[in-house]
Design an enzyme around this catalytic site. Sequence first.
Site, mmCIF file in Angstrom:
data_model
loop_
_atom_site.group_PDB
_atom_site.id
_atom_site.type_symbol
_atom_site.label_atom_id
_atom_site.label_comp_id
_atom_site.label_asym_id
_atom_site.label_seq_id
_atom_site.Cartn_x
_atom_site.Cartn_y
_atom_site.Cartn_z
ATOM 1 N N THR A 15 -5.764 6.398 -5.679
ATOM 2 C CA THR A 15 -5.864 6.691 -4.248
ATOM 3 C C THR A 15 -4.985 7.883 -3.895
ATOM 4 O O THR A 15 -5.370 8.740 -3.088
ATOM 5 C CB THR A 15 -5.458 5.451 -3.426
ATOM 6 O OG1 THR A 15 -6.370 4.405 -3.724
ATOM 7 C CG2 THR A 15 -5.512 5.726 -1.934
ATOM 8 N N GLU A 18 0.833 -1.213 0.000
ATOM 9 C CA GLU A 18 0.000 0.000 0.000
ATOM 10 C C GLU A 18 0.862 1.255 0.000
ATOM 11 O O GLU A 18 0.550 2.239 -0.663
ATOM 12 C CB GLU A 18 -0.921 0.001 1.232
ATOM 13 C CG GLU A 18 -1.985 -1.081 1.216
ATOM 14 C CD GLU A 18 -3.009 -0.845 0.129
ATOM 15 O OE1 GLU A 18 -2.636 -0.995 -1.054
ATOM 16 O OE2 GLU A 18 -4.151 -0.536 0.437
HETATM 17 N N1 HSE Z 1 -8.459 4.605 3.629
HETATM 18 C C1 HSE Z 1 -7.930 4.722 2.313
HETATM 19 C C2 HSE Z 1 -8.382 6.034 1.708
HETATM 20 C C3 HSE Z 1 -8.414 3.586 1.469
HETATM 21 O O1 HSE Z 1 -9.555 6.349 1.822
HETATM 22 O O2 HSE Z 1 -7.568 6.746 1.128
HETATM 23 C C4 HSE Z 1 -7.916 3.621 0.067
HETATM 24 O O3 HSE Z 1 -8.302 2.447 -0.587
#
Ligand code: HSE
Length: 320
Positions: free
Chosen positions: A185, A132
């Site tokens: 993201t 990630e």
């Molecule tokens: N919690 C993260 C965000 C998840 O909202 O950026 C991304 O998949």
Amino acid sequence: MNDKQFIKAFAPATVANVCCGFDVLGFALDEPGDEVWARKKDAPGITISAVTGVEGLSADPAENVIGVVAQKMLTELNLSHGLELQLHKGMPVGSGLGSSAASSAAAAFAVNEVLGSPFTKEELVVYAMEGERKASGSAHADNVAPSILGGFALVRDYDPLDVIPLGVPVKLYCTIVYPQIELKTSLARSILKKEIPLKKGVRQWGNLAALMAGLLKGDYALIGRSLHDEIFEPERSILIPLFNQAKQAAKEAGALGCGISGSGPSIFALSATAAQAEEVRVAMENVYASSGIELKTYVSQVPEQGARLIEEPVYQPAQS
Ligand code: HSE
């Protein structure tokens, strides 16, 4: 099983944030998901010999999340042999369904098995988080934790990591509508304001605590009342075509609640029954019917199981 055979692991897509739990709550889906195949090789280092299912993903182990996760595990164990990996993606990237997390989770799971299971599932979350970090610049665990552990997973803290697996205390069905635009993201994080007004914070943690209580008590009405996000959803939903209309349609069709899945563009809705979740799917599909936007939809019970080994991979290599 000999050393030369691939170990194959599947890890599912996930819904992160679940409205009021930004970066700390997520749950697993049945499908879609990714497969990672792994086997030992004598030479040191990691090679990625196949990446299938989506265009444009690098097979450079320093660039692909599965290589990054595997390298971290090898380094930790100080092993001299290497690994050959393959990634077979069953889900699109930039969808808000935890695509990089599913690849990272499947990689951690498969590599752990090849190495004789030196790590617990909880420890695998830490390695999968490195994927990630590579993909989005932030090592959040709200996708990788449920992808590995299944059910709902709550991240109480990151320093040190304290993940609480909640399993599936109450039956829930999830409708996913994925308007097929790519939303990274990293972009969806970069637009967020860095400060939270106190009033909104109070509402958010009230809702998150109540959502936990609703899940553990099996109180559908409380779950529904708690699925709100007044902080991040208004900032991000402008990036998702027809979000407000789809959300309204889902609520009118009987969903307990609806919001952005992870960082979007996928939208999730939770329902108490499979039939309700199907009605919600139809209602949300109707919103996009004449929009010209390509849509993918999924209905899935929130499953107990997350990442697992598979005998029968979905991916079938071409015969040569
Ligand atoms: N919690 C993260 C965000 C998840 O909202 O950026 C991304 O998949």
